[in-house]
Design a protein around this motif. Structure first.
Motif, PDB file in Angstrom:
ATOM      1  N   PRO A 187      37.652  48.531  43.001  1.00  0.00           N
ATOM      2  CA  PRO A 187      37.202  49.689  42.564  1.00  0.00           C
ATOM      3  C   PRO A 187      37.735  49.710  41.076  1.00  0.00           C
ATOM      4  O   PRO A 187      37.063  50.427  40.107  1.00  0.00           O
ATOM      5  CB  PRO A 187      37.883  50.981  43.362  1.00  0.00           C
ATOM      6  N   GLU A 188      38.845  49.060  40.599  1.00  0.00           N
ATOM      7  CA  GLU A 188      39.146  49.246  39.289  1.00  0.00           C
ATOM      8  C   GLU A 188      38.610  48.057  38.442  1.00  0.00           C
ATOM      9  O   GLU A 188      39.014  47.930  37.326  1.00  0.00           O
ATOM     10  CB  GLU A 188      40.604  49.136  39.304  1.00  0.00           C
ATOM     11  N   ASN A 189      37.864  47.289  38.872  1.00  0.00           N
ATOM     12  CA  ASN A 189      37.334  46.038  38.237  1.00  0.00           C
ATOM     13  C   ASN A 189      36.069  46.441  37.302  1.00  0.00           C
ATOM     14  O   ASN A 189      35.006  46.802  37.771  1.00  0.00           O
ATOM     15  CB  ASN A 189      36.850  45.011  39.230  1.00  0.00           C
ATOM     16  N   ARG A 190      36.501  46.371  36.017  1.00  0.00           N
ATOM     17  CA  ARG A 190      35.478  47.046  35.091  1.00  0.00           C
ATOM     18  C   ARG A 190      34.254  46.000  34.815  1.00  0.00           C
ATOM     19  O   ARG A 190      33.178  46.389  34.558  1.00  0.00           O
ATOM     20  CB  ARG A 190      36.149  47.054  33.537  1.00  0.00           C
ATOM     21  N   ALA A 191      34.746  44.445  35.133  1.00  0.00           N
ATOM     22  CA  ALA A 191      33.466  43.489  34.862  1.00  0.00           C
ATOM     23  C   ALA A 191      32.702  43.841  36.030  1.00  0.00           C
ATOM     24  O   ALA A 191      31.320  43.521  35.968  1.00  0.00           O
ATOM     25  CB  ALA A 191      34.228  42.210  34.906  1.00  0.00           C
TER      26      ALA A 191
END
Length: 254
Positions: A187-191
């Protein structure tokens, strides 16, 4: 400049068909055969003569059209040795490390067992493309029907070593569903968040999400990131294959 052309078209409920054509030699390869009538129709519309079939694995939505296409065209069929007992009409079997040709272009055969035991992929380095069947999907991977987690992770690791600019031609339009799990898994993967928005926009317009770029999958596909410390911390496992197993089990029940 490559003389290869790919014609991609939907068939069955969510498969993609691929015709790989070499303008120099006139050869045309069916990548898998989910729907014989669709392949014959599309080849005729393009004015291409089908000369070969390259199967990735034995499942009927990948090899079910072999006999009908061969009967109509006289083409040769290349299929994975590990799945050969379940595939009709084979002229040649291949395994990882072998190569097949279309015109003057060589396709490297890669062992990607896991979805089925004998699953293979075809990588054409000069054309910067790989046909991976159901081993790898945009933001996902195939269900582990026959293989083990260590085997499947080793298979994905082989694909991870291909050049990052390789176009990955996977066999199904599963990306929107895969995206939902990917956001849950990482969930924290901006890409990933940016990629999912692009996918949503494409699907809203009825556009395909296949092919996908390997470099982007390396950044965003949770299964390919099973060796990343934060994924291991979130999903458990001290080895990548253990984290992969946890992710695959979670996806199966998601």
């Amino acid at each position: 400049m490559t003389t290869l052309t790919i014609h991609q078209f939907p068939c069955l409920s969510d498969n993609y068909g691929f015709l790989l054509h070499d303008n120099a030699s006139g050869e045309t390869v069916c990548i898998d055969t989910p729907d014989a009538n669709a392949y014959l129709r599309e080849a005729k519309a393009k004015g291409w003569a089908i000369t070969q079939i390259w199967n990735t694995h034995w499942h009927p939505d990948h090899a079910g059209g072999n006999e009908a296409i061969k009967a109509a065209t006289g083409c040769s069929i290349t299929a994975p040795a590990g799945d050969a007992a379940k595939i009709a009409g084979i002229d040649r079997t291949v395994s990882g490390g072998d190569q097949v040709m279309i015109g003057n272009y060589a396709a490297q055969v890669i062992d990607v067992g896991g979805h089925t035991l004998g699953h293979i992929a075809y990588f054409l380095p000069e054309a910067e493309m790989a046909f991976v069947g159901d081993s790898l999907f945009a933001l996902g991977c195939g269900r582990m029907f026959e293989g083990t987690a260590p085997q499947f992770w080793e298979s994905l690791s082989r694909l991870k070593t291909l050049p990052s600019n390789t176009l990955i031609y996977c066999a199904h339009e599963y990306t929107a569903a895969n995206a939902k799990f990917a956001l849950h898994a990482d969930p924290e993967n901006r890409a990933l968040a940016e990629y999912v928005q692009e996918i949503s926009n494409k699907r809203a317009k009825g556009q395909p999400t296949v092919p996908t770029l390997l470099g982007r999958e390396l950044e965003t596909n949770p299964f390919l990131r099973s060796d990343v410390p934060q994924m291991q911390a979130r999903w458990g496992g001290t080895q990548p294959d253990e984290t992969f197993a946890a992710l695959r089990a979670a996806k199966d029940s998601f």
